[in-house]
Design a protein around this motif. Structure first.
Motif, PDB file in Angstrom:
ATOM      1  N   THR A 445     -11.306 -30.555   0.221  1.00 35.84           N
ATOM      2  CA  THR A 445     -10.318 -31.252   1.045  1.00 35.84           C
ATOM      3  C   THR A 445      -9.940 -30.399   2.247  1.00 35.84           C
ATOM      4  OG1 THR A 445      -9.432 -32.368  -0.908  1.00 35.84           O
ATOM      5  CG2 THR A 445      -8.022 -32.305   1.059  1.00 35.84           C
ATOM      6  N   ALA A 571     -15.576 -37.533  -0.226  1.00 33.56           N
ATOM      7  CA  ALA A 571     -14.435 -36.909   0.446  1.00 33.56           C
ATOM      8  C   ALA A 571     -14.652 -35.434   0.722  1.00 33.56           C
ATOM      9  CB  ALA A 571     -13.179 -37.095  -0.408  1.00 33.56           C
ATOM     10  N   ASP A 572     -15.586 -34.808   0.025  1.00 38.74           N
ATOM     11  CA  ASP A 572     -15.740 -33.355   0.154  1.00 38.74           C
ATOM     12  C   ASP A 572     -16.720 -32.949   1.245  1.00 38.74           C
ATOM     13  OD1 ASP A 572     -18.084 -34.173  -1.076  1.00 38.74           O
ATOM     14  OD2 ASP A 572     -18.217 -32.418  -2.389  1.00 38.74           O
TER      15      ASP A 572
END
Length: 697
Positions: A445, A571-572
């Motif tokens: 994140t 998301a990473d």
């Protein structure tokens, strides 16, 4: 031919796609072994928290860094099935059409979709041809290659196995003629010999393996109107093998740590092993890095001396018999019998391709570790800086700053001087600090600033004087020890443990330096360093690309992550802030290069997204910063290596095609490049625009 895009938006199993046989013979199965770096140096998080407590969180600095950084031809632009990313639309702007800048020169091409084809798949509108294959003759008295009738005598006159780095040097006074300089990283004997018995290889098979390591220098002729390159039996052609004599220079030359029974002077060594990436110097020579040399040496477990044993283990040398059994036919590969021989490998080597009779050099002032490469930046005053990564999980990044100045021109006198540039100066190792360490949780994140960024210092390890003598800058180690056991020196000074730092490349336009950090499945594992700002994901299967704004001859730098690689739908991942719906998926960055427009190009090794490896362009400046597009893919089981990108031609090395867990000589997984029922052969490939024209325009 329509290619089926892969399921990019599902959870993957978290493993590289490398076959077991590739892991065994390429790196000695390094990822299956214990991590050699067991040092108690500070974890990154401890370093950065201490630094932040002193100076405060530099979120404004992070924003500043962002702003500054701110064989048949197959069609690559295949129609995407419903529900898949439309690769044909990439590079045309964001989905909303919000980009005001046009596509960046050098990157204007139709992206290739992920695929598992047994071919080199190139972008629409481009053509390709094989330049040279394993076993092709490079001398006029060499025999034609016969897979089932190989000999060592023939192999020393033929193109070597598993090509990795490639350099293309124009020949002065000969239009469209070049020296193609290629290194040969390793041999995969079960893929080379029918009926190979790994427990009982023959001496001839071992000698063929020796001949297929090293480097090849081959004169090639270009073709008007295309990028095709044709090998010639030229005056510069040369083979360098595991038996070629090298001279040792720098502070470890003549050291007791390098003396052996066959070389009591410690200044001459037979051969070079596991040459991975490399670089062409501004003075016209070629540098190559000796990488996974540890796997060739046997009987580390039989060494009784605890100091020697600990040093061997730090370099991944343990156990008994080696996989290739070379020690059966040359005792120098038995560390119990000849403990110093292994210290003569793990160096940056320099080859003068313009003199086939010259003796190549091993430069000890640059330190000994698993060199992925060494690449050069020259400052305005002529100072030469060489960057190199240690390709191991949790190992370090280095640079060497020469105390000598480069002489311009390509006269023999200038070249003789310039080939000494890497023998006097200071060797450094990198320590990084992150701007927002408390925001890093291992998930990838982004921190609140929206960028992974920070500062760094180059810590001096070794100074080499004009007379070649060394001065240790590390407490408790002699100069010889720092040069030969450089990893231990990095441990002592608390260098930052990185996720397999492979290729370094300085941008010739901006001077910024880029580093491919390939992956690290042990990041965040029990007893291992946790994620940090520069290595922000635990169980890092896809890798990242680091951008450094360095002082070059100085000791300070700032850094940020240009890419956090992987599936753009997850998301990473991070693509320099660019719209992730408009990029190609990329995994396991390995080799780096630049095109004439200053764009970064990345080749991959071990794609963890269940597609063949490939070559990608990445925009570095402006509002398209981070735009990533796949230009080509390589065949089944292969790795993309050694990219060269010029205005009229792209060159790639296709390494270990057909190496899959279910393939064998009797049932090959690939028949590339010859097709039919042929065995796969590592090869060099040239790609050009149909009808001529410039790449990426």
């Amino acid at each position: 031919m329509n290619l089926k895009p892969l399921a990019l938006f599902v959870k993957h199993d978290g493993m590289s796609s490398r076959a077991t046989i590739t892991c065994q013979y390429k790196c000695g199965n390094a990822c299956a072994h214990d991590v050699p770096n067991t040092s108690d140096g500070e974890y990154f998080g401890d370093i950065v928290r201490a630094a932040v407590s002193r100076r405060g969180v530099l979120r404004g600095g992070a924003a500043t860094v962002l702003a500054v950084g701110a064989g048949a031809v197959l069609p690559g632009n295949a129609a995407a099935a419903p529900g898949w990313l439309d690769f044909g639309s990439l590079g045309t702007g964001s989905a909303s059409g919000s980009l005001s800048e046009p596509p960046v020169p050098g990157t204007v091409f139709a992206p290739v979709a992920p695929n598992e084809e047994d071919a080199v798949v190139v972008s629409d509108g481009y053509e390709q041809a094989v330049v040279i294959r394993w076993g092709d003759p490079i001398f006029d008295d060499a025999p034609a290659f016969e897979f089932d009738n190989q000999t060592a005598e023939a192999a020393v006159k033929q193109f070597g196995f598993n090509n990795d780095f490639a350099g293309l040097l124009p020949i002065p006074g000969q239009p469209n003629a070049y020296l193609l300089v290629v290194n040969h990283e390793y041999t995969t004997e079960p893929s080379m010999f029918r009926g190979y018995n790994a427990e009982n290889p023959t001496e001839e098979q071992v000698r063929i393996g020796w001949a297929n390591h090293g480097l090849s220098v081959v004169q090639v002729q270009g073709e008007t109107g295309s990028g095709r390159l044709t090998p010639q039996f030229g005056q510069y052609n040369r083979r360098i093998t595991a038996l070629t004599e090298f001279v040792i220079t720098g502070p470890a030359a003549g050291s007791a740590l390098l003396k052996t029974s066959s070389d009591p002077t410690g200044t001459r060594v037979k051969g070079t092993l596991n040459n991975c990436a490399g670089g062409v110097t501004p003075w016209g020579t070629v540098l190559s890095g000796e990488e996974n040399f540890n796997q060739y040496f046997a009987n580390g477990a039989q060494v009784a001396d605890p100091t020697t044993s600990a040093r061997l283990e730090r370099y991944g040398i343990s156990g008994n018999a080696s996989r290739r059994k070379w020690e059966w036919f040359d005792y120098r590969f038995d560390v119990a019998a000849e403990p110093n021989e292994v210290n003569r490998f793990g160096w940056v080597v320099e080859v003068d391709p313009w003199d086939p009779e010259s003796t190549p050099v091993k430069h000890t002032a640059l330190g000994r570790f698993k060199h992925e490469a060494a690449t050069i930046h020259v400052t305005d005053d002529g100072t030469v800086v060489a960057y190199s990564g240690d390709d191991e999980r949790f190992d370090y990044m280095y640079k060497f700053v020469s105390s000598r100045k480069m002489q311009p021109g390509h006269s023999r006198a200038a070249m003789r001087h310039n080939m000494t540039l890497l023998d006097a100066g200071t060797l450094y190792v990198a320590k990084l600090s992150g701007n927002e360490p408390d925001a890093i949780d291992g998930s990838g994140t982004l921190p609140p600033s929206g960028v992974f960024a920070g500062t760094g210092q180059w810590i001096p390890l070794l100074r080499t004087g004009e007379d070649g003598s060394g001065e240790s800058l590390v407490d408790g180690m002699t100069a010889d020890e720092v040069a030969v056991f450089t990893r231990l020196a990095g441990d002592k000074v608390g260098a930052t443990k990185m996720d397999r730092p492979e290729d370094f490349e300085p941008n010739p336009r901006t001077g910024k330096v880029y580093v491919a950090l390939t992956n690290n499945s042990k990041r965040g594992a029990s007893g291992r360093p946790p994620a940090d700002s520069a290595n922000p994901r635990n169980n890092n299967k896809n890798g990242q690309v680091l951008e450094i704004d360095d002082q070059h001859a100085g000791t300070s730098f700032t850094w940020n992550l240009l890419l956090v690689c992987g599936d753009p739908a997850t998301a990473d991942t991070y693509f320099g802030g660019f719209d992730k719906s408009q990029v190609s998926p990329i995994s396991c960055p390995d080799n780096l290069a630049f095109d004439p427009y200053g764009n970064l190009w990345i080749s991959t090794d071990g794609n963890a997204l269940k597609s063949n490896d490939g070559l990608f362009s990445v925009v570095l400046e402006g509002e398209r910063r981070g735009e990533t597009k796949q230009f080509l893919t390589v065949p089944v089981g292969a790795e993309t290596c050694g990219p060269i990108i010029d205005d009229k031609r792209v060159v790639v090395c296709v390494q270990h095609p057909g190496e899959t867990d279910d393939g064998s000589i009797d049932s090959p997984s690939s028949h590339w490049p010859d097709g039919g029922s042929a065995q796969p052969r590592p090869s060099v490939v040239a790609v050009w625009k149909s009808g001529g024209g410039q790449i990426g325009l």
